[in-house]
Design a protein around this motif. Structure first.
Motif, PDB file in Angstrom:
ATOM      1  N   LEU A 281       1.164  -0.818  -0.119  1.00 36.53           N
ATOM      2  CA  LEU A 281      -0.121  -0.131   0.036  1.00 36.53           C
ATOM      3  C   LEU A 281       0.796   1.656   0.211  1.00 36.53           C
ATOM      4  O   LEU A 281       1.110   2.082  -0.916  1.00 36.53           O
ATOM      5  N   PHE A 287      -4.236  -0.791  -2.632  1.00 40.21           N
ATOM      6  CA  PHE A 287      -5.276  -0.669  -1.534  1.00 40.21           C
ATOM      7  C   PHE A 287      -5.412  -2.851  -0.843  1.00 40.21           C
ATOM      8  O   PHE A 287      -5.283  -3.545  -1.719  1.00 40.21           O
ATOM      9  N   VAL A 484      -3.547  -0.746   8.217  1.00 42.51           N
ATOM     10  CA  VAL A 484      -4.546   0.100   7.864  1.00 42.51           C
ATOM     11  C   VAL A 484      -3.892   1.366   8.789  1.00 42.51           C
ATOM     12  O   VAL A 484      -3.171   2.418   7.748  1.00 42.51           O
TER      13      VAL A 484
END
Lengths: 569, 237
Positions: A281, A287, A484
């Motif tokens: 990412l 992603f 993330v």
């Protein structure tokens, strides 16, 4: 309305109302009560009270500082008092309404106990107390505003020192008490059974405040001294600092005890996953919301290959199994990468979300239960050995995690600066152009998925060694989301940022386990505040830093004399 | 022999037949332009040549070597480099980094440095701004950067897609002057333009495209005189 806005008091009213709403929220979700259980200074002040005080002080300070710029001391004081008073006033309103109407039907925490806490035990008759108290806090904050900057800084540092010492008093006490003699004595002097002793608090305040004052005075001279040193000596100094850091890292788990070592191992595991996702990412811009899949595949591989329990198939040592786990995670990266090669952006996030869920559901399924143990997981995973030394607990696995994270961080830095790293960056910035520049999209993207998967796989292998048993429910979506989030908080694409983010998002919440019910509330607030205040992350990569601060650097980089000759287009 | 030959190419977007048996040639050292209305297939032709799209039928050859089965990144390595429509510089990277990225297929770092110097002699403005973020450049400078970035790959044929798009009229002139200068230095250029007037002024030859087919081809000068071209593309009655 517009007339009103021009009055200087308008800001104070606004800030006061915002502060009041925050106070009400803190009270009504029950934080006062839960946090009230943990004392910062024993029998003097609890964390819940600190929260309320800080809100009042904060409102007063913000209002006073805003009024302070062009005007005189009186306006500053009035602004502070108005804002603080309003903040407290809303609580007064709560107590008054609460004593007449039963609010508990809606707000379960609006109990007499809360009202008593807010009125210092006086009940409904003392409804005025929050109002006056708030005004007093506002006044204190405004007075504080008028102090010279250096004094203000050392007071803040002192208070932060006390607050931190109080928050971590439980951990610190255990560490000190572990060694008999002066260490245990010191522990008893500083810490009560809950929170700090009064003497301890005073000591921490003076220590933290005084040190900050000293540093702020001598900082300039020390810096200058260092820059004046000859190059050779400066190099020695740098090496000495590095050596000191290494020694500290090495002896840390022996000082800190098992709990903190365990937290650091978790931070290390998430840092490994973060470094992996930072490739897919952060560097290549692909992603991936199913990142937990690689972690799970490797953890299960290591589990199956090493377990001495019923699902174990080989009883290998951890050292033999971990590379296989990493390799399988890498292959899984290619396997998952292939079908999503042509998908971009948001769609890619959804597709990869599916992969994570597929892996979790598969390992937990009844269908694969004879091999993977279903929801009962894999048990009896032995610890790794180094020679005759068993890495038995978190204090030993700590070294595995730290070494793994350092190694992978090093590899990640080398990759970032390589030709491959540049190809990833081109794909992240513009996939079509990257292709037009001669970058092999298929190969480069697959390598990003594979290396990202491998790094996460190492995290999974260490996780299996740490906990000794693996269950499908540890492989949930929240792990991927956490990875993330830690990347965003640390700074997308930045390798030190990953480490900082892992400490902030994994380490801190683990240390505050006692407030578990509010964990994700605070987590959410922290994320929102972060995105508003520092959207580039805590330790951003060079490219992002430049982009978000071009307005500051533009002046120095462009030649203002020549720009007038360019026709704007 | 022509350096680039496109022979009877059919390209589809799903069921849509975008190029219907298009053929063209580009000789060494030429500027060849493709003109035509929106949707005539100009960009599709470039994308097919650079391998971003695959023709269903037909052949594309670079000095006789068939490119139709070669992946796009290898087509770049063989010397066919496209400057995409709308400039598309890497906005978050500096001018220098953009150029370095353009030299991705070039592994020799000494030649990369030489390439950058060559681009800076061609575009002195870029040299002044080498440490500036590409996103903060003006449109004209971005177009220069996009061309410079493509030149870093040392192309044998440069494919330019709408270089004048979205630029102020003054800059359009300077961009076309630059293209002419590149060509004088020996670059072979296939130029797609909506601005047919300017394109035909600098082009040696031109092709007029309509709905995926070549309807007319001639020298740039003759096309400018052509009745149909004057009416449809130059707006002269």
């Amino acid at each position: 309305m517009n007339e009103l806005r021009r009055l200087p008091v308008w800001h104070s009213v606004r800030i006061g109302l915002i502060g009041g709403v925050i106070m009400l929220y803190i009270c009504l979700v029950g934080m006062v009560e839960v946090f009230g259980r943990s004392d910062i200074i024993e029998r003097v002040i609890s964390l819940g009270q600190v929260l309320l005080l800080l809100t009042g002080l904060g409102a007063g300070y913000l209002a006073a500082r805003r009024a302070g710029e062009p005007t005189n001391a009186l306006t500053v004081l009035i602004s502070g008092v108005v804002a603080g008073g309003l903040t407290g006033g809303l609580l007064t309103g709560l107590v008054v309404i609460g004593s007449v109407v039963n609010l508990r039907a809606v707000f379960i925490n609006a109990s007499p106990a809360l009202y008593n806490a807010l009125t210092l035990g006086a009940g409904p008759n003392g409804a005025w107390i929050p109002l006056v108290g708030g005004a007093a806090l506002g006044l204190v904050a405004a007075l504080f505003c008028l102090l010279p900057r250096r004094v203000r800084q050392s007071i803040v540092n002192g208070l932060v020192g006390v607050l931190l010492a109080g928050l971590f008093s439980g951990l610190l006490r255990v560490i000190l008490a572990a060694r008999p003699g002066w260490s245990a004595e010191l522990g008893r002097f500083l810490f009560a059974s809950e929170g700090l002793t009064l003497a301890g608090a005073l000591l921490f305040f003076i220590l933290a405040g005084g040190l900050a004052l000293l540093w702020s005075q001598s900082q300039a001279t020390v810096r200058e001294r260092i820059t004046r040193l000859p190059e050779a000596q400066r190099k020695t100094l740098r090496w000495a600092m590095l050596g000191l850091a290494v020694i500290l890292i090495l002896i840390f788990p022996q000082i800190s005890g098992a709990f903190i070592a365990q937290v650091i191992v978790l931070v290390g595991i998430f840092a490994l996953m973060g470094l992996g996702l930072n490739i897919t990412l952060g560097m290549a811009g692909l992603f991936d919301l199913g990142f937990v899949a690689f972690f799970a595949i490797s953890a299960y591989t290591v589990g199956l290959l090493t377990s001495t329990g019923e699902h174990g198939i080989a009883q290998w040592s951890w050292w033999a199994a971990a590379p296989v786990g990493v390799l399988l995670a890498m292959i899984a990266g290619a396997f998952f990468g292939l079908p999503v090669l042509g998908i971009r952006g948001d769609y890619l996030a959804i597709a990869t979300l599916g992969f994570g869920e597929i892996v979790r559901l598969l390992v937990g399924s009844d269908f694969l239960r004879p091999w993977l143990g279903g929801s009962f997981g894999i048990l009896a995973i032995p610890k790794p050995w180094i020679g005759n030394l068993e890495l038995a607990g978190p204090q030993q696995i700590y070294y595995l995690a730290v070494f793994g994270a350092v190694l992978v961080a090093f590899v990640a830095v080398r990759l970032r600066d390589s030709r491959l790293g540049r190809a990833w960056m081109a794909i992240r910035e513009d996939e079509d152009v990257a292709e037009a520049l001669g970058i092999n999209l298929v190969q480069t993207k697959l390598l990003a998925y594979m290396l990202g998967g491998a790094f996460a796989g190492l995290g999974g292998a260490i996780f299996a060694a740490l906990v000794g048993s693996i269950f499908p429910h540890s492989m949930n979506l929240l792990v991927s989301v956490n990875v993330v989030a830690l990347l965003i908080v640390g700074g997308m694409g930045s390798i030190p940022g990953v480490i900082v983010g892992a400490f902030a998002l994994i380490g801190l919440p683990e240390l505050f386990r006692e407030f578990d019910e509010y964990r994700y509330l605070l987590y959410g607030i922290a994320l929102i505040a972060m995105m508003l205040a520092k959207p580039e992350g805590l330790w951003p990569s060079a490219a992002i830093r430049r982009e978000l601060h071009t307005d500051e650097t533009d002046e120095t980089e462009t030649n203002p004399g020549s720009s007038s000759t360019v026709p704007a287009s | 022999m022509a350096i680039l030959e496109v022979e009877n190419v059919h390209t589809y977007y799903g069921h849509i037949h975008a190029l219907k048996g298009l053929s063209l040639t580009v000789e060494q050292g030429e500027i060849v332009t493709l003109i035509g209305a929106n949707g005539a297939g100009k960009t599709t032709t470039l994308n097919t040549i650079s391998g971003l799209l695959r023709p269903r039928e037909g052949r594309i050859r670079l000095r006789g070597e068939d490119l139709t089965t070669i992946p796009p990144h290898e087509i770049v390595a063989r010397g066919v480099v496209q400057v995409p429509e709308g400039r598309r510089v890497f906005a978050r990277l500096t001018v220098q980094e953009n150029l370095e990225m353009g030299a991705y297929v070039q592994k020799d770092s000494r030649r990369v440095r030489e390439g950058i110097e060559r681009v800076f002699t061609l575009f002195p403005r870029l040299k002044e701004r080498r440490q500036q973020l590409a996103g903060t450049l003006s449109g004209g400078e971005q177009q220069m950067l996009a061309m410079g970035r493509a030149l870093m790959a040392q192309p044998k044929v440069l494919l330019l897609d709408e270089p004048s798009m979205g630029l102020a009229p003054v800059l359009v002139d300077s961009i076309f002057a630059t293209i002419k200068r590149l060509n004088d230095d020996g670059a072979t250029i296939l130029l797609v333009e909506q601005n047919a007037r300017m394109a035909l002024q600098i082009a040696h030859r031109g092709y007029v495209l309509q709905t995926g087919e070549v309807v007319l081809s001639d020298t740039g000068e003759n096309l400018r005189q052509n009745e149909m071209v004057r009416k449809a593309y130059l707006g002269i009655q």
